[in-house]
Design an enzyme around this catalytic site. Structure first.
Site, PDB file in Angstrom:
ATOM      1  N   SER A  39       0.820  -1.198   0.000  1.00  0.00           N
ATOM      2  CA  SER A  39       0.000   0.000   0.000  1.00  0.00           C
ATOM      3  C   SER A  39       0.867   1.266   0.000  1.00  0.00           C
ATOM      4  CB  SER A  39      -0.941  -0.057   1.205  1.00  0.00           C
ATOM      5  OG  SER A  39      -2.019   0.803   1.048  1.00  0.00           O
ATOM      6  N   ASP A  98      -9.193  -3.865  -5.997  1.00  0.00           N
ATOM      7  CA  ASP A  98      -8.654  -3.334  -4.744  1.00  0.00           C
ATOM      8  C   ASP A  98      -9.328  -1.986  -4.487  1.00  0.00           C
ATOM      9  OD1 ASP A  98      -7.077  -1.996  -2.783  1.00  0.00           O
ATOM     10  OD2 ASP A  98      -5.323  -3.173  -3.339  1.00  0.00           O
ATOM     11  N   HIS A 102      -7.647  -5.698  -0.564  1.00  0.00           N
ATOM     12  CA  HIS A 102      -6.493  -4.804  -0.598  1.00  0.00           C
ATOM     13  C   HIS A 102      -5.214  -5.614  -0.465  1.00  0.00           C
ATOM     14  CE1 HIS A 102      -4.203  -1.241  -0.342  1.00  0.00           C
ATOM     15  NE2 HIS A 102      -4.094  -1.175   0.975  1.00  0.00           N
TER      16      HIS A 102
END
Length: 518
Positions: free
Chosen positions: A233, A459, A487
């Site tokens: 991320s 996502d 995610h």
């Protein structure tokens, strides 16, 4: 949005966001002996290294056993200001699980995202969630708290009661009006002033560029000539920034759940609004096929019901036992939190059913989990503060009211359920004590070894298009796609993704560019 604070973008802490739904307890690894933690010999430094930086790069780490068998902890001294390294220093906290196989390739540094999530906690408490067996066998797995985060000279702003007010208090005026904007600006100013007063001089230097320079320092003092890194991320932006600054020091980098470094703050907000809207549709399609779904009809009809629920609590908030009121902002957070992982969708159904019956308990539980608030009303980490500190320096904001209203309309059109509650985010950084660090720009990392970029097709927090963009920008980018929900993709059930990541990190086998996994 119902809270006085305006989040400029959804936190994208890949692993951290869903940990508490899936994990508990501390992971303990088996080691064949209880020998003392070995020291690290710093990697050789370049002859042309700034003399003021040499003491940092040549420091010897003092490891101590911690966090259970097989874990060692240390602190690393880093320059407060990398442009003026003699002006002071900060301390970075790191934790290491030594390679289970006993003969490590080197260190594998990990970052779970945020910005503001604790890499120390990721490794110390959840190493099995973050790294598969092959990585644990072959690498010393190293977690670290970036500067400003938790144990590493943390950003400090508000006490628990003040944080409750900042996150959950309801405004007196209608969203989008001049009076409401004035309320939000006052809240942002109070928060920013507290961060400056309680953090001190280190607040100015909480930036991704500084954290990426810290990352190179960690590489060196751990004894690695090149950096091996798995970033999730926001951790992909940190890793890509490192690669741009130090392409010759790039070893095997895997960036999972990629952020597009060239995207503006509004680009990010719009893409995430649409991403969570898409994830909400996917959840509803799955939910409506079950006998326990709290909704009826079509996906569009169910989304309308959710939109009506958000509007309802904005007008008539639901009380909690502790006196807080559930408004649309807290409810939106409660909806977003389980959308990070399809495994959490059954909990989302339970939350909707309870909230529609007038009970806010489950919704507050989710919102509190997202915000790092425990059942005693204490905030167990500083992710909210660190999140703001990084984003307010890393992006450019424009608090022009007319422009924000235009963008609010665009968000509402692009994502009718989620979008209206993610507008006006520019206000949150308009009073930050330090100006933005730089404009967003593409990252190429010319001359770097192959960098593997992973994108998940649905996502919600880091849309797939960002992975495509980052892989294309990087001169040596290699794209791996995972067709699925949730995610990030590594260690989430795809044998194809896991094999590609582990073959690259362990053996150096570069996956085929464009590899499609399911």
């Amino acid at each position: 949005m119902q809270r006085t604070r305006r989040r400029s973008l959804i936190a994208v802490g890949a692993v951290a966001a869903a940990l508490s739904l899936t994990l508990s307890g501390c992971v303990t690894a088996f080691f064949p002996s209880d020998d003392a933690a070995p020291s690290s010999t710093p990697a050789p430094v370049a002859d042309d290294l700034d003399e003021d930086l040499r003491p940092f790069y040549e420091q010897q780490l003092s490891w101590e056993s911690c966090e259970g068998d097989g874990f060692d902890c240390a602190t690393v001294s880093a320059p407060l200001d990398w442009e003026n390294p003699s002006d002071g220093e900060i301390e970075l906290s790191i934790v290491r699980q030594r390679a289970l196989g006993g003969d490590p390739i080197g260190s594998l540094l990990m970052n779970p995202g945020g910005p503001g999530a604790s890499g120390y906690d990721l490794v110390a408490s959840s190493v099995d969630f973050a790294a598969g067996d092959a990585l644990q066998e072959n690498f010393d797995i190293v977690g670290f708290d970036p500067r400003g985060v938790d144990r590493s000279d943390p950003v400090e702003c508000l006490d628990d009661a003040e944080m409750d007010a900042y996150l959950y208090d309801l405004p007196e005026n209608e969203t989008g009006t001049d009076a409401w904007i004035a309320e939000v600006e006052q809240s942002a100013s109070t928060f920013s002033d507290a961060c400056a007063a309680n953090t001190g001089e280190s607040l100015e230097f909480v930036t991704t560029v500084s954290a990426a320079r810290d990352l190179d320092l960690l590489r060196a003092v751990l004894g690695d000539e090149k950096l091996n890194y798995l970033g999730y991320s926001y951790g992909t932006f940190l890793g890509a920034t490192f690669a741009e600054l130090y392409p010759d020091n790039v070893g095997r980098l895997v960036l999972d759940g990629a952020i597009d470094p060239s995207a503006s703050i509004f680009d990010v907000t719009k893409a995430q609004s649409m991403g969570f809207e898409s994830a909400l549709s996917a959840y509803l399609e799955d939910c409506l096929g079950s006998s326990t779904c709290p909704f009826d009809g079509t996906v569009d009809e169910a989304k309308q019901d959710i939109g009506d629920l958000l509007a309802s609590v904005e007008q008539s908030p639901l009380p909690a036992a502790d006196g807080r009121q559930l408004g649309s902002s807290a409810l939106l957070t409660a909806i977003i939190y389980p959308l990070y992982s399809a495994d959490s969708w059954p909990y989302l159904s339970q939350m909707f059913e309870q909230t529609m019956s007038g009970d806010s308990t489950y919704a507050f539980f989710f919102a509190d989990q997202y915000n790092g608030r425990d059942e005693n009303g204490e905030y167990i980490n500083n992710q909210t503060e660190a999140f703001s500190a990084y984003n307010c320096r890393d992006y450019t904001f424009d608090p022009n009211v007319d422009l924000m209203r235009e963008k609010a309309a665009e968000l509402a059109e692009a994502a009718p359920v989620i979008g209206p509650y993610m507008a006006y985010g520019d206000i949150s950084c308009s009073t930050w004590p330090y100006p933005e660090q730089a404009e967003r720009a593409e990252i190429h990392a010319a001359g770097a070894d192959p960098i593997v970029v992973i994108g998940t097709t649905n996502d919600p927090a880091t849309p797939y298009a960002w992975a495509e963009s980052l892989a294309e920008q990087l001169d040596s980018g290699v794209l791996v796609s995972y067709e699925g929900e949730g995610h990030t993709a590594y260690n989430k059930g795809s044998d194809c993704v896991n094999a590609a990541v582990e073959a690259y990190l362990v053996d150096g086998t570069v996956p085929e560019d464009g590899l499609a996994c399911s």
